[in-house]
Design an enzyme around this catalytic site. Sequence first.
Site, short mmCIF file in Angstrom:
data_model
loop_
_atom_site.label_atom_id
_atom_site.label_comp_id
_atom_site.label_asym_id
_atom_site.label_seq_id
_atom_site.Cartn_x
_atom_site.Cartn_y
_atom_site.Cartn_z
N LYS A 49 -34.00 -32.80 22.89
CA LYS A 49 -33.37 -31.77 22.06
C LYS A 49 -32.08 -31.32 22.73
CE LYS A 49 -33.54 -28.14 24.76
NZ LYS A 49 -32.47 -27.18 25.10
N ASP A 101 -39.35 -24.57 24.11
CA ASP A 101 -38.83 -25.67 23.29
C ASP A 101 -39.92 -26.49 22.62
OD1 ASP A 101 -36.21 -25.05 24.09
OD2 ASP A 101 -36.37 -26.33 25.86
#
EC number: 2.7.1.148
Length: 292
Positions: A8, A144
């Site tokens: 990410k 996350d």
Amino acid sequence: MSVDCPAKTNLTLHVGAPRAEWNGRHELDTIYCAVGVYDTVTVARKAPGTGFSLNLEGAHLGDLASSGSDMRRNHAVLALFALAEASGNEPDVALSIDKRIPVGAGLAGGSADAAATLLALNKLWNLDWPLARLQQVAATLGADMPFCLSGGYAHGTGFGERIEELPSDGDTVRDLTDRGFAGRLLVGAYRAELRTPEVYATFDRIGAEEGDDNHLQQAAISLHPRSGQAIEVALEAGASHAFVSGSGPSVIAFVPDDRTSESVSLAWRERHAVDRIIAAQAPAVPIVHIIA
């Protein structure tokens, strides 16, 4: 079961004050984007009562390859035990991780491994839990991880764990695509690692640079100046956008075409601005495989 889970980055990362009820974690408002650099996690059943095992492979394991590394602190192992407890299963599972996402790089490699583990075990144990339920487990493990379960684009709030997926046909994603936050990109990676708590501590001391959409960028660059050089070089070579990924030190450079990609890659190499260059696409999503 095997799952390829992407890295990410944060297209925006606005950092607020630390909150005592979150154990000192900062309030965040972020746009997540999954990047097509994948770790692969494979899970297999073991005999009852034999416990878990963990095998790590990859050319760039960083501190994970250290003989002093505690297997039980590995993100995938933490995810295994969390889902075992939540679902009533025993953690008699063989985990194998093929790492391609750089370690300690601001790319959520550990979170991707945890998410891949949850997705794989959901199939292996025939849980058939919806994504929202898996995200509740993931939120107990890290900021996350809920996003890494879904990939694509998402709006994150709280300390990053509250996820609102952004549909591909929605106005926000169309705007991001029009602005060049989609398609080809280059990851400028480093042998050096940055620890997220150190970056946040530096941010608390020096704050954000005016105009930075990633409020942690200035802190990361102060700790790892080559990241700042890589951003400047990429923009000079024609990148549409270049910025520190998350807490760094990796740099993301979106490039509009192959010619620009080659130009940025050449400039990075000539200026020794990065140690590794990884070509990828965005956005990306996890891929689940059933191994016969």
